[in-house]
Design an enzyme around this catalytic site. Structure first.
Site, PDB file in Angstrom:
ATOM      1  CG  HIS A 192      17.396  43.356  61.604  1.00  0.00           C
ATOM      2  ND1 HIS A 192      17.036  43.383  62.780  1.00  0.00           N
ATOM      3  CD2 HIS A 192      18.861  43.956  61.610  1.00  0.00           C
ATOM      4  CE1 HIS A 192      18.311  42.773  63.399  1.00  0.00           C
ATOM      5  NE2 HIS A 192      18.875  43.513  62.707  1.00  0.00           N
ATOM      6  CB  CYS A 252      20.506  40.177  61.480  1.00  0.00           C
ATOM      7  SG  CYS A 252      20.766  40.113  63.111  1.00  0.00           S
ATOM      8  CE1 TYR A 281      26.546  47.865  64.989  1.00  0.00           C
ATOM      9  CE2 TYR A 281      25.462  48.860  66.415  1.00  0.00           C
ATOM     10  CZ  TYR A 281      25.276  48.184  65.657  1.00  0.00           C
ATOM     11  OH  TYR A 281      24.689  47.378  64.948  1.00  0.00           O
ATOM     12  CG  HIS A 334      23.219  42.993  60.696  1.00  0.00           C
ATOM     13  ND1 HIS A 334      23.020  43.253  60.767  1.00  0.00           N
ATOM     14  CD2 HIS A 334      23.666  43.525  58.892  1.00  0.00           C
ATOM     15  CE1 HIS A 334      22.478  44.749  61.073  1.00  0.00           C
ATOM     16  NE2 HIS A 334      22.850  44.884  59.266  1.00  0.00           N
ATOM     17  CG  ASP A 361      25.770  43.081  63.778  1.00  0.00           C
ATOM     18  OD1 ASP A 361      25.355  44.105  64.057  1.00  0.00           O
ATOM     19  OD2 ASP A 361      24.144  42.369  64.032  1.00  0.00           O
ATOM     20  CG  HIS A 362      26.208  43.503  67.564  1.00  0.00           C
ATOM     21  ND1 HIS A 362      25.545  42.627  68.194  1.00  0.00           N
ATOM     22  CD2 HIS A 362      25.891  44.407  67.210  1.00  0.00           C
ATOM     23  CE1 HIS A 362      24.418  43.302  68.091  1.00  0.00           C
ATOM     24  NE2 HIS A 362      24.587  44.489  67.190  1.00  0.00           N
TER      25      HIS A 362
HETATM   26  C1  DNO Z   1      21.674  45.898  66.152  1.00  0.00           C
HETATM   27  C2  DNO Z   1      21.057  46.069  64.934  1.00  0.00           C
HETATM   28  C3  DNO Z   1      19.591  47.459  64.293  1.00  0.00           C
HETATM   29  C4  DNO Z   1      19.523  47.376  63.890  1.00  0.00           C
HETATM   30  C5  DNO Z   1      17.858  47.628  63.529  1.00  0.00           C
HETATM   31  C6  DNO Z   1      17.585  47.492  61.848  1.00  0.00           C
HETATM   32  O1  DNO Z   1      22.917  46.093  66.148  1.00  0.00           O
HETATM   33  O2  DNO Z   1      20.835  45.299  64.287  1.00  0.00           O
HETATM   34  O3  DNO Z   1      19.371  48.190  65.422  1.00  0.00           O
HETATM   35  O4  DNO Z   1      19.872  47.781  62.838  1.00  0.00           O
HETATM   36  O5  DNO Z   1      17.112  46.805  64.496  1.00  0.00           O
HETATM   37  O6  DNO Z   1      16.379  48.534  61.568  1.00  0.00           O
END
Ligand code: DNO
Length: 390
Positions: free
Chosen positions: A234, A272, A367, A299, A352-353
């Site tokens: 990530h 991401c 989340y 993501h 994501d989010h």
């Molecule tokens: C946040 C996520 C991070 C991710 C970690 C991966 O929303 O993208 O917490 O899960 O950094 O190891």
């Protein structure tokens, strides 16, 4: 793409039934109750997998199998943590959970300064504000040497921000930055605890950290190859050094160096988009083209860059990254893999989010239920259109 949803396990107020009804088919999750550094037993993995499958879903990605800081610090005896990691990987592989997200950020994982920023439409977003960051680093934490890392304008803005905080505001900022956000590697720190932790990292340069990541990957690659696993690092979020700590997954050069040092195909990337876009130096559309064959998990999220290093998490189709373009490249990559007969053609994605909307279920920063439901719906429409029109 394999449309997935991050689920924090049986205690997550957003149930698997809800997630299925949202249209996801994949679940992204971890055995969050097992502390970093311990083995994930086969029975626990099997139980979690069965629960997911009983809801008509499938465990598409582990996010995350955390790498304990002893490994990043190469503490004496850290080899035993690497062995346990290998064992967890083998257990996951034997049970058919094959994509593994992890990160190598020291001390603090993903970082924001504001968890409840009100957008003009009344929804709530996560934000990283440069002045708040400087207020924390220079004036609250009082990290030795911090001042020298900012220019006069940033320091003045940080001081103004700090002086405007009352006691509750200071507490909130400390909690937001240091206490750990969902899924973080470490459980979080007090201000004092963070100061002590930083001392342990003083001699760790980016080169040293990179060599430890490479050594870690070299140690686990054979296990991954044997079990058909793909590791997906990530990116750093935000993608730059924080608190004087090295970050080595922040830009194209970082990832190029990593793939050159460990060329095995199991060495892959979590694209991401939001994390990468938070660095002005990154062009997410160019990165997805450059690294497409290495991407095994995406993501999908974007941010709006503001002055300085500040950014706010944007609506999924309205930020500085072009998710439509990125979706097009990822779908083309899946088609390329299928045509080449590759086993892992399908790339898992998750929204994501998401912003907290009125009436939301929002226990965990980033989340919420409705915010992500909206995001996934927009992305599903977008992906369906790309599939059909390209
Ligand atoms: C946040 C996520 C991070 C991710 C970690 C991966 O929303 O993208 O917490 O899960 O950094 O190891």
């Amino acid at each position: 793409m394999l449309q997935s949803w991050r689920w924090f396990g049986p205690r997550d107020p957003i149930s698997l039934t809800k997630i299925r009804q949202a249209g996801a088919t994949g679940i992204v999750t971890a055995l969050h109750d097992i502390p970093a550094g311990e083995v994930w037993p086969k029975a626990a993995i099997a139980e979690r997998k069965a629960l997911i499958e009983a809801h008509g879903l499938r465990w598409s990605v582990v996010e995350s199998l955390p790498v304990p800081s002893a490994v990043r610090l190469a503490e004496p005896g850290h080899e035993r943590y690497v062995e346990r990691y290998q064992e967890s990987l083998a257990n996951l592989g034997e049970l058919g959970v094959k994509a593994i997200c992890y990160n190598f950020m020291p001390v603090i994982d993903w970082t924001r300064t504001e968890l409840e920023w009100r957008a003009p439409d009344g929804s709530i977003a996560l934000r990283f504000e440069s002045a708040a960051w400087v207020a924390f680093d220079v004036f609250l934490l009082q990290r030795p040497g911090a001042e020298a890392e900012y220019d006069q304008r940033q320091l003045a803005a940080g001081l103004r921000y700090f002086e405007a905080l009352d006691a509750a505001g200071r507490e909130r900022l400390i909690r937001t930055v240091a206490a750990g956000l969902p899924g973080a590697n470490e459980k979080g720190y007090s201000l004092e605890g963070l100061r002590n932790e930083l001392e342990r990292w003083q001699s760790v340069t980016p080169e040293v950290l990179r060599s430890r990541l490479v050594a870690f990957l070299k140690a686990i690659v054979p296990v991954c190859e044997r079990h058909g696993l793909r590791m997906c690092i990530h990116p750093d979020d935000p993608p730059r050094p924080l608190l004087g700590l090295p970050r080595i997954a922040s830009c194209q050069m970082d990832f190029d160096a990593l793939f050159e040092a460990v060329p095995s195909e199991v060495n892959g990337l979590t694209l991401c988009v939001g994390s990468l876009t938070a660095g002005r130096h990154n062009d997410a559309s160019a990165l997805v083209r450059h690294f497409a064959p290495r991407i095994h998990f995406a993501h999908l999220r974007t941010v709006l860059l503001e002055d300085d290093d500040s950014f706010v998490e944007a609506d999924h189709l309205a930020g500085d990254a072009n998710l439509i373009d990125i979706g097009r490249v990822l779908i083309a990559e899946e088609r390329r893999r299928r045509a080449a007969g590759l086993e892992h053609a399908e790339i898992a994605m998750r929204p994501d989010h998401g912003r907290v909307l009125e009436g939301d279920i929002a226990d965990m920063p980033g989340y919420p239920w409705l915010g992500r439901l909206k995001a996934l719906s927009e992305l599903r429409g977008m992906l369906a259109a790309i599939e059909q029109l390209t």
